[in-house]
Design a protein around this motif. Structure first.
Motif, PDB file in Angstrom:
ATOM      1  N   LYS A   1       0.839  -1.200   0.000  1.00  0.00           N
ATOM      2  CA  LYS A   1       0.000   0.000   0.000  1.00  0.00           C
ATOM      3  C   LYS A   1       0.874   1.250   0.000  1.00  0.00           C
ATOM      4  CE  LYS A   1      -3.974  -1.809   2.628  1.00  0.00           C
ATOM      5  NZ  LYS A   1      -5.040  -1.381   1.691  1.00  0.00           N
ATOM      6  N   PRO A   2       0.378   2.340  -0.596  1.00  0.00           N
ATOM      7  CA  PRO A   2       1.067   3.617  -0.446  1.00  0.00           C
ATOM      8  C   PRO A   2       1.071   4.003   1.033  1.00  0.00           C
ATOM      9  CG  PRO A   2      -0.592   3.717  -2.190  1.00  0.00           C
ATOM     10  CD  PRO A   2      -0.826   2.435  -1.449  1.00  0.00           C
ATOM     11  N   TRP A   3       2.200   4.537   1.492  1.00  0.00           N
ATOM     12  CA  TRP A   3       2.300   4.827   2.926  1.00  0.00           C
ATOM     13  C   TRP A   3       3.178   6.052   3.173  1.00  0.00           C
ATOM     14  CZ3 TRP A   3      -1.142   2.072   5.397  1.00  0.00           C
ATOM     15  CH2 TRP A   3      -1.213   2.172   6.789  1.00  0.00           C
ATOM     16  N   THR A   4       2.914   6.734   4.290  1.00  0.00           N
ATOM     17  CA  THR A   4       3.686   7.916   4.667  1.00  0.00           C
ATOM     18  C   THR A   4       4.198   7.770   6.096  1.00  0.00           C
ATOM     19  OG1 THR A   4       2.362   9.339   3.212  1.00  0.00           O
ATOM     20  CG2 THR A   4       3.652  10.434   4.919  1.00  0.00           C
ATOM     21  N   TRP A   5       5.452   8.112   6.304  1.00  0.00           N
ATOM     22  CA  TRP A   5       6.080   8.078   7.628  1.00  0.00           C
ATOM     23  C   TRP A   5       6.488   9.490   8.034  1.00  0.00           C
ATOM     24  CZ3 TRP A   5       7.978   3.414  10.244  1.00  0.00           C
ATOM     25  CH2 TRP A   5       7.667   2.224   9.571  1.00  0.00           C
ATOM     26  N   ASP A   6       6.336   9.811   9.317  1.00  0.00           N
ATOM     27  CA  ASP A   6       6.930  11.029   9.866  1.00  0.00           C
ATOM     28  C   ASP A   6       8.377  10.711  10.202  1.00  0.00           C
ATOM     29  OD1 ASP A   6       4.569  12.631   9.836  1.00  0.00           O
ATOM     30  OD2 ASP A   6       3.838  11.498  11.569  1.00  0.00           O
ATOM     31  N   ALA A   7       9.289  11.511   9.671  1.00  0.00           N
ATOM     32  CA  ALA A   7      10.698  11.161   9.817  1.00  0.00           C
ATOM     33  C   ALA A   7      11.567  12.367  10.136  1.00  0.00           C
ATOM     34  CB  ALA A   7      11.202  10.490   8.543  1.00  0.00           C
ATOM     35  N   LYS A   8      12.722  12.056  10.734  1.00  0.00           N
ATOM     36  CA  LYS A   8      13.767  13.041  10.973  1.00  0.00           C
ATOM     37  C   LYS A   8      15.069  12.462  10.421  1.00  0.00           C
ATOM     38  CE  LYS A   8      11.583  14.799  15.186  1.00  0.00           C
ATOM     39  NZ  LYS A   8      11.728  14.983  16.663  1.00  0.00           N
ATOM     40  N   ILE A   9      15.772  13.280   9.642  1.00  0.00           N
ATOM     41  CA  ILE A   9      16.997  12.813   8.985  1.00  0.00           C
ATOM     42  C   ILE A   9      18.145  13.755   9.324  1.00  0.00           C
ATOM     43  CG2 ILE A   9      18.038  12.089   6.804  1.00  0.00           C
ATOM     44  CD1 ILE A   9      15.290  11.968   5.581  1.00  0.00           C
ATOM     45  N   LYS A  10      19.305  13.163   9.559  1.00  0.00           N
ATOM     46  CA  LYS A  10      20.503  13.969   9.827  1.00  0.00           C
ATOM     47  C   LYS A  10      21.719  13.240   9.272  1.00  0.00           C
ATOM     48  CE  LYS A  10      21.979  14.418  14.098  1.00  0.00           C
ATOM     49  NZ  LYS A  10      22.133  14.910  15.496  1.00  0.00           N
ATOM     50  N   VAL A  11      22.620  14.011   8.666  1.00  0.00           N
ATOM     51  CA  VAL A  11      23.875  13.461   8.150  1.00  0.00           C
ATOM     52  C   VAL A  11      25.021  14.007   8.980  1.00  0.00           C
ATOM     53  CG1 VAL A  11      25.461  13.371   6.202  1.00  0.00           C
ATOM     54  CG2 VAL A  11      22.998  13.195   5.804  1.00  0.00           C
ATOM     55  N   GLU A  12      25.841  13.085   9.487  1.00  0.00           N
ATOM     56  CA  GLU A  12      27.030  13.457  10.249  1.00  0.00           C
ATOM     57  C   GLU A  12      28.218  12.708   9.667  1.00  0.00           C
ATOM     58  OE1 GLU A  12      25.591  14.537  14.729  1.00  0.00           O
ATOM     59  OE2 GLU A  12      25.642  12.403  14.207  1.00  0.00           O
ATOM     60  N   GLY A  13      29.089  13.443   8.987  1.00  0.00           N
ATOM     61  CA  GLY A  13      30.231  12.792   8.351  1.00  0.00           C
ATOM     62  C   GLY A  13      29.760  11.797   7.312  1.00  0.00           C
ATOM     63  N   ASP A  14      30.190  10.541   7.439  1.00  0.00           N
ATOM     64  CA  ASP A  14      29.800   9.508   6.478  1.00  0.00           C
ATOM     65  C   ASP A  14      28.613   8.687   6.975  1.00  0.00           C
ATOM     66  OD1 ASP A  14      30.951   8.081   8.513  1.00  0.00           O
ATOM     67  OD2 ASP A  14      32.244   6.857   7.235  1.00  0.00           O
ATOM     68  N   THR A  15      27.922   9.181   8.007  1.00  0.00           N
ATOM     69  CA  THR A  15      26.809   8.440   8.599  1.00  0.00           C
ATOM     70  C   THR A  15      25.502   9.204   8.451  1.00  0.00           C
ATOM     71  OG1 THR A  15      28.295   7.458  10.237  1.00  0.00           O
ATOM     72  CG2 THR A  15      25.944   7.332  10.689  1.00  0.00           C
ATOM     73  N   LEU A  16      24.471   8.483   8.062  1.00  0.00           N
ATOM     74  CA  LEU A  16      23.126   9.063   7.947  1.00  0.00           C
ATOM     75  C   LEU A  16      22.253   8.449   9.036  1.00  0.00           C
ATOM     76  CD1 LEU A  16      21.077   9.624   4.725  1.00  0.00           C
ATOM     77  CD2 LEU A  16      20.021   8.470   6.657  1.00  0.00           C
ATOM     78  N   HIS A  17      21.562   9.295   9.783  1.00  0.00           N
ATOM     79  CA  HIS A  17      20.639   8.848  10.831  1.00  0.00           C
ATOM     80  C   HIS A  17      19.216   9.175  10.388  1.00  0.00           C
ATOM     81  CE1 HIS A  17      23.907   8.292  13.809  1.00  0.00           C
ATOM     82  NE2 HIS A  17      24.439   9.358  13.218  1.00  0.00           N
ATOM     83  N   LEU A  18      18.334   8.197  10.508  1.00  0.00           N
ATOM     84  CA  LEU A  18      16.936   8.415  10.161  1.00  0.00           C
ATOM     85  C   LEU A  18      16.053   7.772  11.215  1.00  0.00           C
ATOM     86  CD1 LEU A  18      15.213   8.188   6.722  1.00  0.00           C
ATOM     87  CD2 LEU A  18      14.245   6.918   8.629  1.00  0.00           C
ATOM     88  N   ASN A  19      15.132   8.549  11.742  1.00  0.00           N
ATOM     89  CA  ASN A  19      14.115   8.040  12.669  1.00  0.00           C
ATOM     90  C   ASN A  19      12.758   8.257  12.021  1.00  0.00           C
ATOM     91  OD1 ASN A  19      11.972   9.054  14.901  1.00  0.00           O
ATOM     92  ND2 ASN A  19      13.153   7.329  15.687  1.00  0.00           N
ATOM     93  N   ALA A  20      11.966   7.206  11.920  1.00  0.00           N
ATOM     94  CA  ALA A  20      10.664   7.305  11.256  1.00  0.00           C
ATOM     95  C   ALA A  20       9.607   6.593  12.083  1.00  0.00           C
ATOM     96  CB  ALA A  20      10.735   6.711   9.855  1.00  0.00           C
TER      97      ALA A  20
END
Length: 233
Positions: free
Chosen positions: A177-196
């Motif tokens: 199904k089509p779906w939507t998440w509330d998310a926060k994204i941050k890039v630090e150096g070579d690392t990407l953090h995502l909370n959804a």
């Protein structure tokens, strides 16, 4: 090809026998087989052209790190159809996939969660969830494919967290199904953090809420949370 050459050899031998037995009368067996062999030698000619490979998504690729990433559910439990204060929580760190950024913006990406490794504080609950609800023997994973971001979202800047709504498709229990998440994204150096985070109704994905003898059951609404740590490749 070895099998075809063997069959062709047999056809040739039969043709020679027929010629000998019929006083030299010509047989059309040999020419037809020869044509077939020639066609086999050049197989693929005249076939429909192969589908072109899908173009790779350009951008910086961040590989999801299993063990450092996690996916979890939270669902309220009920006793005799009465809500309890108890909330069941199950988690897995078995995630894989990648997130792709180009010019600081998220591109089409996919993350997969291993549902067979979900565990909570109750083994019996886990077993019931996997066998009767999620049916992980048939549907061992859940997938979320990101297709875009809803609305105008700023490009990611090193060290700054950006709140977005991830749009895409969720595949769970064989239902997509089509779906939507509330998310926060941050890039630090070579690392990407995502909370959804998101909330779903089990029945939207043809999942029967677990029920033990009509005594203990869970609510249909489930809260999902994914924490992703992904490193640049």
């Amino acid at each position: 090809m070895v099998r075809w050459r063997w069959l062709t050899g047999m056809a040739l031998a039969l043709s020679l026998l027929l010629l000998a037995g019929c006083g030299g009368r010509q047989s059309n067996l040999l020419p037809e087989d020869a044509n077939v062999e020639q066609a086999a030698e050049t197989q693929g000619v005249g076939d429909a052209p192969a589908e072109p490979a899908a173009a790779a998504v350009e951008g910086d690729r961040y590989q999801v790190v299993a063990g450092e990433s996690s996916a979890s559910y939270r669902v309220g439990e009920r006793f005799l159809d009465r809500n309890l204060d108890a909330v069941a929580v199950g988690t897995t760190t078995n995630l894989f996939g990648e997130l792709i950024l180009r010019d600081g913006r998220l591109q089409p990406s996919k993350v997969t969660v291993d549902l067979q490794s979900l565990t909570s504080d109750q083994q019996r609950r886990d077993q019931k969830l996997k066998t009767s609800a999620l049916e992980t023997d048939k549907y061992p994973t859940a997938e979320f494919t990101v297709t875009g971001i809803s609305g105008d979202a700023p490009a990611l800047v090193e060290g700054q967290e950006v709140a977005v709504k991830l749009e895409g498709n969720m595949k769970l229990h064989g239902v997509e199904k089509p779906w939507t998440w509330d998310a926060k994204i941050k890039v630090e150096g070579d690392t990407l953090h995502l909370n959804a985070t998101t909330t779903l109704n089990m029945r939207d994905f043809d999942i029967e809420p677990p029920n033990v003898l009509n005594l203990i059951s869970v609510r249909e609404q489930v809260e999902l949370e994914v924490n992703i740590v992904a490193r640049k490749q």
